[in-house]
Design an enzyme around this catalytic site. Structure first.
Site, PDB file in Angstrom:
ATOM      1  N   LYS A   1       3.455  -4.945   2.037  1.00 19.12           N
ATOM      2  CA  LYS A   1       3.185  -6.171   1.256  1.00 19.12           C
ATOM      3  C   LYS A   1       5.121  -6.604   0.571  1.00 19.12           C
ATOM      4  CE  LYS A   1      -0.727  -5.648  -0.858  1.00 19.12           C
ATOM      5  NZ  LYS A   1      -1.506  -5.464  -2.291  1.00 19.12           N
TER       6      LYS A   1
ATOM      7  N   ASP B   1      -1.815  -8.672  -6.602  1.00 27.10           N
ATOM      8  CA  ASP B   1      -2.909  -8.257  -5.629  1.00 27.10           C
ATOM      9  C   ASP B   1      -4.669  -8.269  -6.590  1.00 27.10           C
ATOM     10  OD1 ASP B   1      -4.013  -5.550  -4.507  1.00 27.10           O
ATOM     11  OD2 ASP B   1      -4.437  -4.487  -6.078  1.00 27.10           O
TER      12      ASP B   1
ATOM     13  N   ASP C   1      -1.337  -2.549  -9.289  1.00 27.21           N
ATOM     14  CA  ASP C   1      -1.811  -1.930  -9.193  1.00 27.21           C
ATOM     15  C   ASP C   1      -1.752  -0.079  -8.345  1.00 27.21           C
ATOM     16  OD1 ASP C   1      -5.619  -0.526  -8.322  1.00 27.21           O
ATOM     17  OD2 ASP C   1      -4.418  -2.186  -7.543  1.00 27.21           O
TER      18      ASP C   1
ATOM     19  N   ASP D   1      -7.842  -6.321  -5.397  1.00 28.21           N
ATOM     20  CA  ASP D   1      -8.692  -5.419  -5.941  1.00 28.21           C
ATOM     21  C   ASP D   1      -7.824  -4.086  -7.303  1.00 28.21           C
ATOM     22  OD1 ASP D   1     -10.499  -5.343  -4.697  1.00 28.21           O
ATOM     23  OD2 ASP D   1     -10.059  -4.546  -3.119  1.00 28.21           O
TER      24      ASP D   1
ATOM     25  N   ASP E   1       1.518  -1.310  -3.376  1.00 31.10           N
ATOM     26  CA  ASP E   1       1.834  -2.440  -3.533  1.00 31.10           C
ATOM     27  C   ASP E   1       3.080  -2.132  -3.982  1.00 31.10           C
ATOM     28  OD1 ASP E   1      -0.164  -4.414  -4.160  1.00 31.10           O
ATOM     29  OD2 ASP E   1      -1.197  -2.973  -5.656  1.00 31.10           O
TER      30      ASP E   1
END
Length: 224
Positions: free
Chosen positions: A147, A9, A170, A11, A174
């Site tokens: 995702k 990922d 995070d 951000d 995710d």
């Protein structure tokens, strides 16, 4: 087992909370001898730019799995009507600011300036969409796109299996990717819901967590 690729990922994982790049993550990812796939809620052009800056091979998952690129671009725009219907409902109650409206084709991104829990109640469980707060933006996305689905499609395009991946993230967006991968890693600053499903939780936060995970997996002989 020895993993064949890493999905990571952007951000909050390879960036700090202010979205500045954590160079510890960059150095760790650049040291790998396996493909690094950028997996983000950002639009494709942002994912491509980050992949180039990181020096990766340009394989990306964008828009939370709605858009993937591995030699060619594939996108699933078939659920946008549901997202727009939800947006229309919310606009009756909140002053909303869309993000990347011209570029975002499979979901809707919004500024984090309204009550997400109230928005979820207004849209309802039967709307066919999830409203996800990543800590950086709020996404109205189809329940049929995530995702994890994006990771499985990218794996097919790379002629490997999703279980051949390490996935690092995070945020709640995710979770499906972490579950689909052979090993899911939550960095130290990750949301508690992500930590619950991860196979590894690092002590280090942001890029330090990525660096820690890469080092541990290399020590165990699980990545090259």
């Amino acid at each position: 087992m020895e993993f064949k690729a890493i999905a990571v990922d952007i951000d909050g994982t390879i960036t700090f909370s202010d979205r500045s790049i954590d160079c510890r993550a960059v150095a760790a990812l650049r040291s790998l001898n396996i493909p690094v796939v950028i997996a983000t809620g950002n639009v494709l052009c942002v994912a491509r730019a980050v992949a180039k800056l990181l020096g990766t091979n340009g394989i990306v998952i964008a828009e939370n799995g709605g858009v993937v690129e591995c030699g060619r671009v594939e996108s699933d725009t078939s659920h946008m009507k549901e997202c727009i219907d939800a947006l229309n409902t919310l606009e009756k109650h909140f002053s909303l600011e869309r993000l990347d409206a011209e570029s975002r084709i499979t979901e809707i991104g919004l500024r984090r300036n309204f009550d997400v829990e109230e928005a979820r109640k207004l849209v309802g469980e039967d709307a066919g969409v999830n409203i996800v707060d990543t800590g950086f933006a709020i996404h109205i996305k189809s329940k049929k796109i995530n995702k994890g689905i994006g990771l499985k499609r990218i794996a097919q395009m790379m002629c490997i299996d999703a279980q051949d991946f390490v996935a690092i993230g995070d945020s709640p967006n995710d979770i499906e990717m972490i579950k689909a991968a052979g090993l899911g890693v939550a960095v130290g600053n990750a949301h508690p819901d992500l930590k619950k499903v991860a196979g590894m939780v690092t002590k280090g936060e942001y890029g330090a967590g990525v660096e820690e995970a890469v080092g541990e997996l290399r020590r165990r002989g699980e990545i090259g």
